[in-house]
Scaffold this active site. Structure first.
Site, PDB file in Angstrom:
ATOM      1  N   GLU A 265      -1.943  -5.426  -3.647  1.00 50.76           N
ATOM      2  CA  GLU A 265      -0.967  -4.647  -2.879  1.00 50.76           C
ATOM      3  C   GLU A 265       0.148  -5.545  -2.355  1.00 50.76           C
ATOM      4  O   GLU A 265       1.323  -5.149  -2.329  1.00 50.76           O
ATOM      5  CB  GLU A 265      -1.672  -3.933  -1.722  1.00 50.76           C
ATOM      6  CG  GLU A 265      -2.605  -2.823  -2.189  1.00 50.76           C
ATOM      7  CD  GLU A 265      -3.409  -2.221  -1.055  1.00 50.76           C
ATOM      8  OE1 GLU A 265      -3.942  -1.109  -1.230  1.00 50.76           O
ATOM      9  OE2 GLU A 265      -3.523  -2.856   0.014  1.00 50.76           O
TER      10      GLU A 265
ATOM     11  N   ASP B  72       0.835  -1.202   0.000  1.00 51.27           N
ATOM     12  CA  ASP B  72       0.000   0.000   0.000  1.00 51.27           C
ATOM     13  C   ASP B  72       0.872   1.256   0.000  1.00 51.27           C
ATOM     14  O   ASP B  72       0.594   2.226  -0.712  1.00 51.27           O
ATOM     15  CB  ASP B  72      -0.918  -0.025   1.217  1.00 51.27           C
ATOM     16  CG  ASP B  72      -1.770   1.223   1.321  1.00 51.27           C
ATOM     17  OD1 ASP B  72      -2.547   1.497   0.394  1.00 51.27           O
ATOM     18  OD2 ASP B  72      -1.661   1.937   2.341  1.00 51.27           O
TER      19      ASP B  72
END
Length: 227
Positions: free
Chosen positions: A121, A49
């Site tokens: 992610e 992320d």
């Protein structure tokens, strides 16, 4: 560590060959299959992320050197949100290679937006740990592709625009009514109606309540423009 056939195929679709297969295996392991001896992808998701955020921030600055922060922020949010990550994951058929528990798999986990977004992610972090920042950046820029160039359009927030339209006419903010939910648990469809104080309204369906609200607001705005 030897890769299973589905992970080898996924690596090919991803366009990146791992030097250490452990990172890919971990990135593709859902928490429903984790054990003390098998780590899931949640820690990699946390890292991915942040890597995604840095790469997208830099790309937006390079794409539009004169854009102020007030314009960059919504574009950034549109590109890094979980829905976009899930779209990219679907684009490379990430779900086919996910490792998960039987109950999660039966409930359609390979198609769940949140699971796909988290895994995307995690894959970014896996590439970052395996090949460094340049490799992760190249991957993100390639997979996100035209989304970065189109970020300005994607960042338009229909709900905010509709609220500003109402306020400019001294009307209270629009309301959003949940009309119903259909479909199985792993692929729900939400129907939402956007309603103005004068009674005008429009409805829309989407796979998330937030997107249904946005789509309903966008539909109502288009009808207002026609007036």
């Amino acid at each position: 560590m030897k890769l299973a056939a589905e992970l080898k195929d996924f690596s090919t679709r991803l366009g990146y060959e791992f030097k250490s297969s452990e990172y890919l295996i971990r990135a593709m392991t859902h928490s429903s299959l984790s054990t003390p001896a098998r780590e899931d992808n949640q820690r990699l998701e946390f890292l991915g992320d942040r890597v995604l955020g840095l790469v997208i921030s830099e790309a937006l600055l390079d794409h539009d050197p004169n854009a102020p922060e007030g314009l960059l922020a919504p574009r950034f949010n549109a590109l890094v949100r979980k829905e976009t990550c899930a779209e990219v994951a679907q684009q490379i058929d990430l779900g086919l290679a996910l490792k998960m528990g039987r109950s999660e798999m039966i409930s359609g986990g390979r198609r769940k937006q949140a699971i796909l977004g988290d895994a995307m992610e995690a894959v970014i972090a896996a590439v970052y740990r395996d090949g460094g920042f340049d490799a992760a950046r190249d991957l993100i820029l390639r997979l996100w592709g035209d989304r970065i160039q189109n970020a300005e359009a994607d960042a338009r927030d229909a709900k905010t625009t509709l609220q500003e339209w109402a306020q400019a006419r001294k009307m209270p903010p629009p309301s959003y009514k949940d009309v119903g939910r259909t479909g199985p648990d792993h692929a729900p469809v939400f129907q939402v109606t956007a309603i103005l104080a004068d009674g005008r309204s429009a409805s829309a369906k989407a796979n998330s309540k937030r997107q249904a609200q946005q789509d309903a607001a966008k539909k109502l705005l288009s009808e207002l423009d026609d007036d």
